[in-house]
Write an enzyme that holds these catalytic residues in place. Structure first.
Site, PDB file in Angstrom:
ATOM      1  N   SER A 154       0.822  -1.215   0.000  1.00 32.36           N
ATOM      2  CA  SER A 154       0.000   0.000   0.000  1.00 32.36           C
ATOM      3  C   SER A 154       0.853   1.262   0.000  1.00 32.36           C
ATOM      4  CB  SER A 154      -0.914  -0.005   1.232  1.00 32.36           C
ATOM      5  OG  SER A 154      -0.149  -0.269   2.394  1.00 32.36           O
ATOM      6  N   THR A 196      -1.646   3.833   4.618  1.00 32.08           N
ATOM      7  CA  THR A 196      -0.561   4.803   4.456  1.00 32.08           C
ATOM      8  C   THR A 196       0.455   4.617   5.570  1.00 32.08           C
ATOM      9  OG1 THR A 196      -2.154   6.378   3.606  1.00 32.08           O
ATOM     10  CG2 THR A 196      -0.128   7.300   4.511  1.00 32.08           C
ATOM     11  N   THR A 239       1.776   6.924   0.360  1.00 32.43           N
ATOM     12  CA  THR A 239       0.837   5.828   0.089  1.00 32.43           C
ATOM     13  C   THR A 239       0.691   5.601  -1.411  1.00 32.43           C
ATOM     14  OG1 THR A 239      -1.411   5.052   0.565  1.00 32.43           O
ATOM     15  CG2 THR A 239      -1.209   7.359  -0.025  1.00 32.43           C
ATOM     16  N   ARG A 294      -7.176   9.400  -9.087  1.00 30.10           N
ATOM     17  CA  ARG A 294      -7.742   9.593  -7.739  1.00 30.10           C
ATOM     18  C   ARG A 294      -6.630   9.951  -6.742  1.00 30.10           C
ATOM     19  NH1 ARG A 294      -6.664   7.316  -2.448  1.00 30.10           N
ATOM     20  NH2 ARG A 294      -8.566   7.405  -1.253  1.00 30.10           N
ATOM     21  N   VAL A 295      -6.880  10.952  -5.932  1.00 33.24           N
ATOM     22  CA  VAL A 295      -5.939  11.352  -4.888  1.00 33.24           C
ATOM     23  C   VAL A 295      -6.672  11.287  -3.559  1.00 33.24           C
ATOM     24  CG1 VAL A 295      -4.559  13.270  -3.989  1.00 33.24           C
ATOM     25  CG2 VAL A 295      -4.637  12.825  -6.460  1.00 33.24           C
ATOM     26  N   GLY A 296      -6.006  10.739  -2.532  1.00 34.34           N
ATOM     27  CA  GLY A 296      -6.627  10.641  -1.213  1.00 34.34           C
ATOM     28  C   GLY A 296      -6.229  11.799  -0.312  1.00 34.34           C
ATOM     29  N   ASP A 297      -6.310  11.576   0.981  1.00 28.07           N
ATOM     30  CA  ASP A 297      -6.012  12.615   1.976  1.00 28.07           C
ATOM     31  C   ASP A 297      -4.514  12.821   2.183  1.00 28.07           C
ATOM     32  OD1 ASP A 297      -6.206   9.877   3.079  1.00 28.07           O
ATOM     33  OD2 ASP A 297      -5.370  10.859   4.850  1.00 28.07           O
ATOM     34  N   THR A 333      -4.418   7.865   8.512  1.00 24.29           N
ATOM     35  CA  THR A 333      -4.449   6.757   7.560  1.00 24.29           C
ATOM     36  C   THR A 333      -5.869   6.204   7.551  1.00 24.29           C
ATOM     37  OG1 THR A 333      -3.575   4.570   6.995  1.00 24.29           O
ATOM     38  CG2 THR A 333      -3.539   5.167   9.322  1.00 24.29           C
ATOM     39  N   GLY A 334      -6.213   5.506   6.479  1.00 26.27           N
ATOM     40  CA  GLY A 334      -7.582   5.025   6.317  1.00 26.27           C
ATOM     41  C   GLY A 334      -8.175   5.617   5.057  1.00 26.27           C
ATOM     42  N   GLY A 342      -9.281   7.799   2.460  1.00 27.35           N
ATOM     43  CA  GLY A 342      -9.035   9.221   2.262  1.00 27.35           C
ATOM     44  C   GLY A 342     -10.284  10.025   1.984  1.00 27.35           C
TER      45      GLY A 342
HETATM   46  N1  ASP Z   1      -5.379   7.404   3.267  1.00 25.12           N
HETATM   47  C1  ASP Z   1      -4.960   6.638   2.133  1.00 25.12           C
HETATM   48  C2  ASP Z   1      -5.749   7.073   0.924  1.00 25.12           C
HETATM   49  O1  ASP Z   1      -6.950   7.241   1.025  1.00 25.12           O
HETATM   50  C3  ASP Z   1      -5.093   5.165   2.296  1.00 25.12           C
HETATM   51  C4  ASP Z   1      -4.890   4.615   3.690  1.00 25.12           C
HETATM   52  O2  ASP Z   1      -4.174   5.188   4.485  1.00 25.12           O
HETATM   53  O3  ASP Z   1      -5.483   3.586   4.023  1.00 25.12           O
HETATM   54  O4  ASP Z   1      -5.167   7.189  -0.119  1.00 25.12           O
END
Ligand code: ASP
Length: 290
Positions: free
Chosen positions: A46, A149, A167, A177-180, A200-201, A203
């Site tokens: 990941s 992440t 990440t 696609r871009v996350g947090d 993390t988690g 986004g």
């Molecule tokens: N936060 C990351 C994202 O959404 C993924 C993760 O940390 O699980 O890209």
């Protein structure tokens, strides 16, 4: 001195970061060196090299750094072909007067800065992606390690703070696609006067509340890092109940070296300081059976 990193794989990152701190390196040196270990570890699917690709089969990574001394920030998003995106994010902060570079621009910048382009899709990650395509590209049947992440927080001997995160995002995401993680205040925040936090988690949920910034603000207002992480997780789930279907997790430290971690579900995170080198379980809002 202190290093905190998300997830069990943060343990290896912490070893490296701690050795940098012990050698007199800065919080930023330590945090970047720590997560670089994870970026290059193909067993971590990941993050960085060996990460899961997007739906089209390309590994696109996001990363960011924040310097608590200056509130300086640098990030890359949707970056392809570079195995160490956190170091590139640091270069964005230090070598440009911009804060966020994306896609081909980020890649061209990285190559210009001397980073070697390479194939990021490993044979294992490719074969998992091919299986997913054969099974009908169902987003409800993602691999178990489909995201996570590494975020790292460091406090050095001068009392300086740094936060970084990196990440490959969510497995088989839509291209682009871009996350947090590369977003200041969402994925990370650091302020020498107060503390630092990383997320993390999922986004798409985390980005709703600018939680990393909120955590640092709550610490500024008197909460401990643990209280602040719990406050932000509870607030998100109260405000947007459907977000509880996903994992969202935060780790935080303050400038005095206090540590906190909280999440919707199980959240191990690694803590290294003088005489301590361990993985802790964060507070969790729900048990796995809820
Ligand atoms: N936060 C990351 C994202 O959404 C993924 C993760 O940390 O699980 O890209």
């Amino acid at each position: 001195m202190l290093v905190v990193s998300t997830w069990k794989f943060g343990y290896d990152a912490n070893q490296k970061a701690w050795s940098v701190l012990q050698d007199g390196g800065s919080a930023m040196d330590a945090a970047v060196a720590g997560v670089t270990v994870t970026e290059l570890d193909t067993a971590v699917r990941s993050v960085g090299y060996g990460g899961h690709p997007n739906a089209a089969g390309f590994v696109q990574v996001d990363a960011a750094v924040m310097d608590g001394r200056t509130l300086g920030y640098g990030a890359v998003a949707g970056l392809e072909g570079i195995a160490t995106p956190t170091a590139v994010a640091r270069s964005v902060m230090e070598a440009t007067d911009h804060v966020l570079l994306v896609g081909n621009g980020a890649r061209d910048f990285a190559i210009d800065q001397g980073f070697e382009p390479q194939e990021m899709l490993t044979p294992d990650a490719r074969s998992a992606w091919e299986d997913w395509r054969k099974q009908g590209e169902d987003h409800d049947t993602l691999p178990a390690d489909s995201h996570d992440t590494i975020g790292a927080l460091a406090l050095d001997g001068n009392g300086d703070l740094a936060a970084v995160c990196t990440t490959s995002g969510i497995a088989y995401k839509l291209p682009g696609r871009v996350g947090d993680s590369p977003l200041i205040g969402c994925g990370l925040y650091a302020d020498n006067d107060v503390g630092a936090a990383v997320a993390t988690g999922r986004g798409e949920e985390i980005a709703r509340t600018c939680g990393a910034f909120q955590i640092v603000t709550l610490i500024r207002q008197g909460q401990t890092p643990q209280e602040a992480c719990e406050t932000v997780v509870r607030h998100l789930v109260d405000r947007v109940p459907s977000s509880a279907e996903h994992q969202m997790a935060y780790a935080a430290i303050d400038k005095d070296g206090n540590v906190g971690g909280a999440a919707v579900r199980a959240f191990p995170y690694a803590v290294t300081t003088e005489g301590v080198n361990e993985v802790r379980e964060g507070f969790r809002l729900f048990s796995e059976t809820d």
